[in-house]
Design a protein around this motif. Structure first.
Motif: not given
Length: 231
Positions: A56-68
């Protein structure tokens, strides 16, 4: 009558439970099923294993799941593409596990799973830490590492066009891992730009046959909470 069209993105991913392993299509940001990932995030499914080309990149896609904080482990070949600080920070903090798989090996493990094959030997990774704990063998002077098929409980992918039987086509580089991921998953969910009538896709143009797809969701049916603006 076979009809795999699901009008709601949220309902399409609702079947995914906590602890699931999920194959996520995409190469960089090409072919990433963003809307499906946001729906999964909004449902709050936890303890997920994400299998993809990158993390994932930034806070989108897969990264959004990681942030959560919904991801327990990432299996990928390129965890640190540009703008991947979200994953890096979570990994350093011990919030997410990582298994690195060479890109060609990742594709072949998925293909082996989808084709019903067993383990296979590859020279990639021989003599490196990637071979630690794995069976190795030397044949005609060449070292090989034994790799296992890589299955997923679910696959989330993005396609361009699909019909109600689940036949899919892709645009350009968005194809990437999607066909083998559909084959390697027990339940493949495809978001599509356009649903077409049966027979409109010429058989020779079908890139993923419908037998490998359980659910097709047209993007025009996306729920407001799953839009990229909520990422």
């Amino acid at each position: 009558m076979i009809d795999k069209i699901q009008p709601s993105i949220v309902e399409a991913v609702q079947i995914i439970p906590d602890g699931a392993s999920i194959l996520v299509g995409g190469f960089g940001e090409a072919g990433v099923p963003f809307e499906l990932l946001y729906a999964l995030r909004d449902l709050g499914r936890r303890d997920l294993t994400i299998i993809s080309n990158n993390a994932g990149t930034y806070e989108i896609g897969i990264a959004a799941l990681i942030v959560a904080k919904l991801v327990r482990k990432v299996i990928c070949s390129h965890p640190r593409p540009p703008n991947s600080e979200t994953f890096a920070a979570a990994y350093r903090a011990g919030q997410v596990e990582l298994e690195v798989v060479p890109q060609g090996t990742l594709a072949e493990r998925l293909r082996a799973a989808g084709a019903g094959l067993g383990a296979f030997f590859t020279p990639t990774g021989y003599g490196t830490r990637l071979a630690d704990g794995k069976e190795t063998r030397v044949v005609d002077g060449v070292g090989y590492v034994l790799e296992q098929p890589l299955f997923g409980d679910f696959a989330l992918i993005k396609a361009h066009r699909g019909d109600r039987w689940g036949n899919l086509t892709y645009r350009w580089a968005a194809r990437n891992f999607a066909p083998v991921m559909c084959m390697a998953a027990r339940h493949a969910i495809a978001q599509v730009d356009q649903v077409v009538a049966l027979g409109e896709l010429p058989p020779e143009h079908v890139m993923t046959p419908g037998i490998f797809v359980k659910t097709v969701v047209p993007l025009h049916a996306k729920d407001p909470a799953t839009s990229a603006a909520t990422a």
